[in-house]
Design an enzyme around this catalytic site. Structure first.
Site, PDB file in Angstrom:
ATOM      1  N   LEU A  23      -0.368   3.260   0.921  1.00 56.23           N
ATOM      2  CA  LEU A  23      -1.584   4.061   1.036  1.00 56.23           C
ATOM      3  C   LEU A  23      -2.758   3.113   1.292  1.00 56.23           C
ATOM      4  O   LEU A  23      -2.798   2.009   0.752  1.00 56.23           O
ATOM      5  CB  LEU A  23      -1.828   4.847  -0.261  1.00 56.23           C
ATOM      6  CG  LEU A  23      -0.788   5.908  -0.623  1.00 56.23           C
ATOM      7  CD1 LEU A  23      -1.130   6.539  -1.972  1.00 56.23           C
ATOM      8  CD2 LEU A  23      -0.689   6.972   0.465  1.00 56.23           C
ATOM      9  N   GLU A  30      -6.780  11.041  -7.977  1.00 58.10           N
ATOM     10  CA  GLU A  30      -6.235  11.784  -6.833  1.00 58.10           C
ATOM     11  C   GLU A  30      -4.709  11.788  -6.938  1.00 58.10           C
ATOM     12  O   GLU A  30      -4.045  12.781  -6.671  1.00 58.10           O
ATOM     13  CB  GLU A  30      -6.728  11.132  -5.541  1.00 58.10           C
ATOM     14  CG  GLU A  30      -6.779  12.049  -4.333  1.00 58.10           C
ATOM     15  CD  GLU A  30      -5.432  12.343  -3.710  1.00 58.10           C
ATOM     16  OE1 GLU A  30      -5.212  13.479  -3.260  1.00 58.10           O
ATOM     17  OE2 GLU A  30      -4.590  11.429  -3.675  1.00 58.10           O
TER      18      GLU A  30
HETATM   19  N1  NAP Z   1      -1.822   9.692   2.376  1.00 55.40           N
HETATM   20  C1  NAP Z   1      -0.778  10.474   2.173  1.00 55.40           C
HETATM   21  O1  NAP Z   1      -0.916  11.618   1.721  1.00 55.40           O
HETATM   22  C2  NAP Z   1       0.595   9.968   2.501  1.00 55.40           C
HETATM   23  C3  NAP Z   1       1.721  10.771   2.263  1.00 55.40           C
HETATM   24  C4  NAP Z   1       2.975  10.273   2.609  1.00 55.40           C
HETATM   25  C5  NAP Z   1       3.099   9.017   3.170  1.00 55.40           C
HETATM   26  N2  NAP Z   1       2.002   8.273   3.380  1.00 55.40           N
HETATM   27  C6  NAP Z   1       2.075   6.950   4.035  1.00 55.40           C
HETATM   28  O2  NAP Z   1       2.634   7.185   5.339  1.00 55.40           O
HETATM   29  C7  NAP Z   1       3.504   6.092   5.685  1.00 55.40           C
HETATM   30  C8  NAP Z   1       4.930   6.623   5.866  1.00 55.40           C
HETATM   31  O3  NAP Z   1       4.913   7.744   6.728  1.00 55.40           O
HETATM   32  P1  NAP Z   1       5.560   7.738   8.207  1.00 55.40           P
HETATM   33  O4  NAP Z   1       4.967   8.870   8.953  1.00 55.40           O
HETATM   34  O5  NAP Z   1       5.467   6.377   8.787  1.00 55.40           O
HETATM   35  O6  NAP Z   1       7.092   7.981   7.902  1.00 55.40           O
HETATM   36  P2  NAP Z   1       7.926   9.169   7.199  1.00 55.40           P
HETATM   37  O7  NAP Z   1       7.600  10.472   7.809  1.00 55.40           O
HETATM   38  O8  NAP Z   1       7.844   9.044   5.745  1.00 55.40           O
HETATM   39  O9  NAP Z   1       9.379   8.710   7.614  1.00 55.40           O
HETATM   40  C9  NAP Z   1       9.738   8.721   8.960  1.00 55.40           C
HETATM   41  C10 NAP Z   1      11.238   8.789   9.020  1.00 55.40           C
HETATM   42  O10 NAP Z   1      11.670   9.977   8.349  1.00 55.40           O
HETATM   43  C11 NAP Z   1      12.733  10.589   9.059  1.00 55.40           C
HETATM   44  N3  NAP Z   1      12.235  11.843   9.610  1.00 55.40           N
HETATM   45  C12 NAP Z   1      10.943  12.217   9.764  1.00 55.40           C
HETATM   46  N4  NAP Z   1      10.873  13.479  10.233  1.00 55.40           N
HETATM   47  C13 NAP Z   1      12.148  13.908  10.369  1.00 55.40           C
HETATM   48  C14 NAP Z   1      12.723  15.111  10.811  1.00 55.40           C
HETATM   49  N5  NAP Z   1      11.953  16.160  11.189  1.00 55.40           N
HETATM   50  N6  NAP Z   1      14.066  15.210  10.847  1.00 55.40           N
HETATM   51  C15 NAP Z   1      14.829  14.154  10.448  1.00 55.40           C
HETATM   52  N7  NAP Z   1      14.340  12.987  10.009  1.00 55.40           N
HETATM   53  C16 NAP Z   1      13.015  12.861   9.976  1.00 55.40           C
HETATM   54  C17 NAP Z   1      13.123   9.566  10.113  1.00 55.40           C
HETATM   55  O11 NAP Z   1      13.996   8.685   9.407  1.00 55.40           O
HETATM   56  P3  NAP Z   1      15.100   7.713  10.069  1.00 55.40           P
HETATM   57  O12 NAP Z   1      14.320   6.679  10.823  1.00 55.40           O
HETATM   58  O13 NAP Z   1      15.811   7.176   8.874  1.00 55.40           O
HETATM   59  O14 NAP Z   1      15.949   8.576  10.941  1.00 55.40           O
HETATM   60  C18 NAP Z   1      11.801   8.882  10.419  1.00 55.40           C
HETATM   61  O15 NAP Z   1      11.919   7.602  11.001  1.00 55.40           O
HETATM   62  C19 NAP Z   1       3.380   5.102   4.553  1.00 55.40           C
HETATM   63  O16 NAP Z   1       2.317   4.205   4.843  1.00 55.40           O
HETATM   64  C20 NAP Z   1       3.014   5.985   3.364  1.00 55.40           C
HETATM   65  O17 NAP Z   1       2.356   5.256   2.353  1.00 55.40           O
HETATM   66  C21 NAP Z   1       0.757   8.720   3.063  1.00 55.40           C
END
Ligand code: NAP
Length: 182
Positions: A23, A30
């Protein structure tokens, strides 16, 4: 009643949600709001689901996962065995299908979609979308992960479970908001 999707996220002024796998900010209260909303249930016999992408799961410190007192569900296209820690699904529809079958269906109160980007997008486009709880962090942050665009079908609303007004922690201001789709 079919299970609806409750999205919860915190985004900066430039709609950033993450940087370098974490984050961009540290907001204790929060985070407590996130924990409270995603954990609390009206029925003492039920639990909520926290549904997330594989990277969000990977990014969580091991001591915090699986998220306590919630049913953890991880989406991935890979073969992944998380044992008792989390249910692994290949897509949002397949997760919804699995969670809608007994016995799980009867144990679940709400499905909280907790990120990241692609999972939020799929959930916002899903017919099962119910509500978006979005914390607006009132500052620009350098980010590499962003909340998807919010279409004008989404309208701001209010609910007693969402505190009103500007919040402040460590001189960083933010506001809890709630959207429904019209
Ligand atoms: N501020 C907030 O509220 C908040 C909330 C959550 C996360 N975050 C931040 O966001 C970042 C991570 O998020 P991100 O967007 O990079 O990744 P993510 O959505 O957590 O993960 C992406 C991975 O999830 C799988 N995936 C996503 N959508 C899918 C679907 N519809 N069907 C099947 N598999 C799916 C795939 O995995 P595979 O590659 O294994 O196939 C994809 O590579 C971090 O920095 C975290 O700290 C912030």
């Amino acid at each position: 009643m079919p299970l609806g999707l409750y999205l919860i996220a915190a985004a900066s002024e430039n709609m950033g949600i993450g940087v370098n796998g974490g984050l961009p900010w540290r907001l204790k209260n929060e985070m407590a709001y996130f924990t409270k909303l995603t954990t609390q249930t009206k029925s003492p016999d039920k639990k909520n689901v926290v549904l997330m992408g594989r990277k969000t799961w990977d990014c969580m410190p091991k001591k915090y996962r699986p998220l306590r007192d919630r049913i953890n569900v991880v989406l991935t296209n890979q073969y992944l065995d998380l044992g008792d820690e989390a249910i692994v699904c290949k897509s949002l529809p397949s997760a919804l299908e699995k969670l809608s079958q007994p016995p799980l269906k009867d144990q679940i109160e709400r499905i909280w979609v907790i990120g990241g980007s692609g999972v939020y997008k799929a959930a916002m486009e899903s017919p099962s979308f119910h509500r978006l709880y979005l914390t607006r962090v009132k500052k620009y942050f350098e980010c590499d992960t962003f909340f998807p665009p919010i279409s004008n079908e989404f309208k701001l609303t209010s609910d007693p479970e969402v505190p009103e007004g500007i919040q402040e922690e460590d001189r960083l201001q933010y506001e809890f908001t709630l959207y429904e789709k019209c």
